[in-house]
Enzyme design. Sequence first.
Site, PDB file in Angstrom:
ATOM      1  CE  LYS A 188      -4.242   1.062   0.060  1.00 19.70           C
ATOM      2  NZ  LYS A 188      -5.630   0.207  -0.439  1.00 19.70           N
ATOM      3  CG  ASP A 209      -7.400   3.372  -1.082  1.00 23.56           C
ATOM      4  OD1 ASP A 209      -7.662   1.921  -1.022  1.00 23.56           O
ATOM      5  OD2 ASP A 209      -7.619   4.157  -0.273  1.00 23.56           O
TER       6      ASP A 209
END
Length: 444
Positions: free
Chosen positions: A124, A164
């Site tokens: 991430k 995201d």
Amino acid sequence: MVIEQVIEKVKNRDPDQKEFHQAVWEVLESIEPVLKKNPQYMKAKILERIVEPERQIMFRVPWTDDKGEVQVNRGFRVQFNSAIGPYKGGLRFHPSVNLSTMKFLGFEQTFKNSLTGLPMGGGKGGSDFNATGKSESEVMRFCQSFMMELYRHIGPDTDVPAGDIGVGGREIGYLFGMYKKLQNEFTGVLTGKGRNWGGSLIRPEATGFGVVYYTQEMLRTDNLDIKGKTIAISGFGNVAWGVAKKCEMLGAKVVTLSGPDGYIYDENGVTGAKVDYMLQIRASGNDCIKDYADKYDVPFFPGERPWSVKCDIAIPCAIQNELGLDDAKKIIDNGCKYVTEAANMPCTAEAVEYLLKNGAMVAPAKAANAGGVATSGLEMSQNSMRLSWNAEEVDTRLHQIMVNIYKNCYDSAEKYGHKGNLIVGANIAGFVKVADAMLEQGIV
Ligand code: 2IT
């Protein structure tokens, strides 16, 4: 017990990383029955290794705003686990981004990606950049500066970022353009690309569609159909949009949307042009949902969350810890029995405990929202083969993946004595595959 020791060590090492502690605790407390049956995991110190990212990169992101002033943000990429494939996971641009949120998201992503059945490790990244009120060219310069550092750490067989919160098609475009310029290579290094330059059809819708497919399977366990159901959702971004779109296709009614400014209640349902309008609000960069209430003349509740609304299914689609204990109580009081986590870790631990104790079924994020990254995996396959599938082909594969994930979660929970607990099932199924791969690859 080893689990408590590992959690203590995680907390002592990084005492201020609360979100990361929460995510670690939630996974580890589920897998106790697996550890009892598999002493080899303990011997190889799988838990101790799996909670430590393989690599964490933090970097300076300097850029110049429209007034000519220099701004400095912080960039991150946490490469959490590569046991089953190259690191894979989104980039989040949001003021709440810090090492704790990045680590919790990378940790969750590892198990989510494992559940998809595709060969993707967990990672991430992102930045504390706040896109609200920024001009198009400021966003572009920021993305370019971000990639000027990130490019040396990623690659189609190393680490494949995607979008995201705060990172959609526009940002992926600017990031990809800079990567290509720096590497002089056109490869599938990012997913969520535009459809004319290597992107997959259905990727924009995939997270929301997958959430609804998973919810359908959950309802089916109780012999129910989503058709005719009333659904409360939060957020108005990419995930909420996909959920609203698929719900309309299946004859379910979404009655709420929310933003940082409050929520709207649309008793006629968020349908047709109203679904597309969500994209316009997002593109405006104002980050408020009141515009919807003004345009369609529906009630707006400033500063409130949508969880007091009567519904059959609640689907939090916004951000971590957006649904707390008080919200869970309202959901149960209203007779709602199904909660699907569409954002990553949207329910607090207290909320989840209350919902489960009071007979609700909770679909955990790492399973229910895995359709987004699964379709990223399909984008990677198409890029590697240098071809593109039509929308129906991608959607059919996505649907099948979500059905498989549900079955895997349900069966794993039952096998280890927690029938119907999809949270335990998802954690066990996601963990075992990664743990076995780590065992087989030795102490690395
Ligand atoms: O949370 C997630 O699964 C995502 N943001 C999507 C990640 C991806 O690589 O498509």
